[in-house]
Design a protein around this motif. Structure first.
Motif, PDB file in Angstrom:
ATOM      1  N   TYR A 405     -79.301  59.262  -0.960  1.00 58.71           N
ATOM      2  CA  TYR A 405     -78.226  60.259  -0.806  1.00 58.71           C
ATOM      3  C   TYR A 405     -78.721  61.448   0.008  1.00 58.71           C
ATOM      4  O   TYR A 405     -78.053  61.896   0.945  1.00 58.71           O
ATOM      5  CB  TYR A 405     -77.761  60.712  -2.188  1.00 58.71           C
ATOM      6  N   ILE A 406     -79.899  61.946  -0.326  1.00 52.53           N
ATOM      7  CA  ILE A 406     -80.456  63.106   0.389  1.00 52.53           C
ATOM      8  C   ILE A 406     -80.646  62.783   1.863  1.00 52.53           C
ATOM      9  O   ILE A 406     -80.256  63.556   2.747  1.00 52.53           O
ATOM     10  CB  ILE A 406     -81.787  63.543  -0.260  1.00 52.53           C
ATOM     11  N   LYS A 407     -81.219  61.649   2.150  1.00 53.25           N
ATOM     12  CA  LYS A 407     -81.507  61.317   3.545  1.00 53.25           C
ATOM     13  C   LYS A 407     -80.235  61.028   4.351  1.00 53.25           C
ATOM     14  O   LYS A 407     -80.207  61.244   5.568  1.00 53.25           O
ATOM     15  CB  LYS A 407     -82.475  60.130   3.609  1.00 53.25           C
ATOM     16  N   LYS A 408     -79.196  60.580   3.665  1.00 55.97           N
ATOM     17  CA  LYS A 408     -77.931  60.344   4.364  1.00 55.97           C
ATOM     18  C   LYS A 408     -77.355  61.654   4.892  1.00 55.97           C
ATOM     19  O   LYS A 408     -76.888  61.729   6.039  1.00 55.97           O
ATOM     20  CB  LYS A 408     -76.928  59.670   3.430  1.00 55.97           C
ATOM     21  N   TRP A 409     -77.379  62.693   4.052  1.00 58.96           N
ATOM     22  CA  TRP A 409     -76.736  63.951   4.419  1.00 58.96           C
ATOM     23  C   TRP A 409     -77.687  64.971   5.018  1.00 58.96           C
ATOM     24  O   TRP A 409     -77.245  65.985   5.571  1.00 58.96           O
ATOM     25  CB  TRP A 409     -76.006  64.538   3.205  1.00 58.96           C
ATOM     26  N   LEU A 410     -78.981  64.718   4.913  1.00 61.99           N
ATOM     27  CA  LEU A 410     -79.981  65.578   5.555  1.00 61.99           C
ATOM     28  C   LEU A 410     -80.827  64.732   6.494  1.00 61.99           C
ATOM     29  O   LEU A 410     -81.970  64.396   6.195  1.00 61.99           O
ATOM     30  CB  LEU A 410     -80.879  66.255   4.502  1.00 61.99           C
ATOM     31  N   PRO A 411     -80.269  64.358   7.636  1.00 65.79           N
ATOM     32  CA  PRO A 411     -81.001  63.469   8.533  1.00 65.79           C
ATOM     33  C   PRO A 411     -82.325  64.048   9.013  1.00 65.79           C
ATOM     34  O   PRO A 411     -83.221  63.286   9.415  1.00 65.79           O
ATOM     35  CB  PRO A 411     -80.022  63.263   9.698  1.00 65.79           C
TER      36      PRO A 411
END
Length: 467
Positions: A405-411
């Motif tokens: 989830y984090i990496k999806k929205w914080l590329p």
């Protein structure tokens, strides 16, 4: 054959619509929508497209759906004159403004000797059907839930047969509605959402056949698709909450009673939010618990802006705020974390967060929004304990353990190793360099220290509690 004005509001659907069913039984139907005076950018986008769909659905049955703007009482009385309708019907709402308008409509209809009828079509049960043993409204959810489970939830009504319109009235075109903001940020929403009744049914079937079987555990994991995503459809009434209740119960044999019970409990929370708003309308503007009036809030400054834009240095918080800005939606577990961060880490008034959500949430429900913020702040009747301060780092590790989830929205953190992604500022220099992350440039340093912020919050709550 009579003619009935059906005043649509947050019930933009044809199925399980008590007012529409009554009108159809009476004769010709004149569906009407009065554009709201108060605007909320994201929610207005949903309203715009929901109106387009329902206009088209009525047009297929050769019925005009009339859009007007102005004070509802005046506009409805004009329409009664213009259409020569002999009846006005609508489904009730429970926020203070809507209740006041409903009273005005009732008085105006009585003066004109026009029959007016209202129905309970937005909740599972009528709010005046549930009281505690002392005949007072419930203030805590669990006893409310136990009491609600004893009620028979009405079976959803079928979409009625309708007769074509016999005339045409003046109606605003979509270009005249003024619902779409001049800001282009909401244009992204169409990538993620399709408003309207047909889309609501498709979304429900996808969840029923997929996520419902894992709802009990999966609902807390923001990277999984185990939540229904029905909340925007419920907010504008594209779908009936009673249809979801009965639809979930019908699926119990396939997915299990425990999964279904967990889901319908969330539907009951929606009822409870609106129930509380009806009996305690001050919850929209001030703490329900008066001792919280003296809470020592900090000024809303650059830290508020950092929170809004997802630049706090806490990845789960930032991911949630970026998801909200991009999609008009945020996973419920993350909503609790970002709200707790604003209130308890930054000591910024919950009403600032509530106002931001009002502008950016597609699924804006005034009762749910206010209740949620007061729950986190500890100022509601049924609220989180004041000493519960979510640790956004531990919450991320627990509910987004692989950081999807984090990496999806914080590329910008996409290449960070999972064991460092929850606290990027603490990563070794070589790890940061390898991931292409520069703290303070490509990703911010934490704007507050968690332990220090927690201690400050508890001290502030103690001051409030002892005042």
């Amino acid at each position: 054959m009579g003619k009935t004005i059906v005043w649509f509001r947050k019930d933009l659907r044809l199925h399980d619509h008590p007012a529409l069913v009554e009108a159809a039984a009476h004769g010709e139907v004149l569906p009407v929508f009065i554009l709201p005076e108060t605007r909320h950018a994201a929610s207005d986008w949903w309203l715009h497209h929901s109106l387009l769909e329902i206009i088209e659905r009525f047009a297929k049955q050769q019925i005009q759906f009339v859009i007007r703007q102005g004070y509802p009482v005046e506009q409805l009385m004009k329409l009664l004159d213009e259409s020569e309708a002999d009846q006005l019907v609508f489904n009730e709402l429970y926020d203070p403004e809507s209740r006041e308008v409903e009273r005005g409509v009732a008085e105006a209809c009585e003066k004109r000797r026009v029959q007016m009828r209202s129905f309970q079509g937005s909740l599972l049960v009528a709010p005046d059907a549930i009281f505690n043993k002392t005949n007072q409204p419930y203030k805590v959810f669990t006893p409310f839930w136990k009491r609600l489970r004893q009620e028979r939830i009405a079976t959803p009504l079928a979409t009625p047969e309708l007769v074509p319109s016999t005339g045409t009235l003046q109606s605003l075109s979509s270009e005249e509605w003024g619902l779409l903001s001049d800001e282009p940020w909401y244009n992204k929403f169409a990538t993620y959402w399709r408003p309207g009744e047909k889309a609501a049914m498709d979304c429900w079937e996808t969840f029923r056949d997929g996520g419902l079987c894992d709802y009990l555990v999966g609902r807390d994991l923001p990277a999984q698709y185990s939540v229904s995503r029905m909340s925007p459809y419920l907010a504008w009434g594209n779908v009936s909450v009673r249809s979801l209740w009965h639809g979930a119960l019908a699926a119990a044999e396939d997915v299990g009673d425990r999964q279904v019970e967990a889901f319908i409990r969330q539907l009951a929370w929606r009822d409870f939010d609106n129930y509380q708003l009806l009996y305690f309308p001050e919850m929209l503007t001030k703490p329900v618990r008066p001792e919280f009036e003296k809470f020592p809030w900090q000024p809303a400054d650059a830290q508020l802006e950092a929170w809004k834009t997802g630049r706090t240095g806490y990845p789960l918080v930032d991911a949630g705020m970026r998801e909200l800005w991009e999609t008009g939606y945020m996973h419920n577990r993350v909503r609790m974390v970002v709200a707790s961060f604003l209130i308890k880490h930054l000591l910024i008034d919950w009403r600032e967060g509530m106002a931001w959500f009002e502008e950016t949430l597609l699924d804006l429900d005034l009762a749910n929004n206010a209740m949620g913020w007061q729950w986190v702040a500890g100022s509601g009747f049924d609220a989180s304990p004041y000493f519960r301060v979510f640790n956004p780092i531990l919450q991320a590790k627990k509910f987004d353990e692989d950081a999807r989830y984090i990496k999806k929205w914080l590329p910008e953190l996409a290449d960070m190793p999972v064991n460092y992604v929850f606290q990027p500022a603490d990563a070794p220099v070589d790890v940061l360099e390898s991931a292409g992350v520069t703290i303070g440039t490509s990703y911010p340093a934490p704007i507050v220290d968690h332990q220090a912020a927690r201690a400050r919050a508890l001290a502030a709550y103690d001051t409030c509690k002892n005042s």
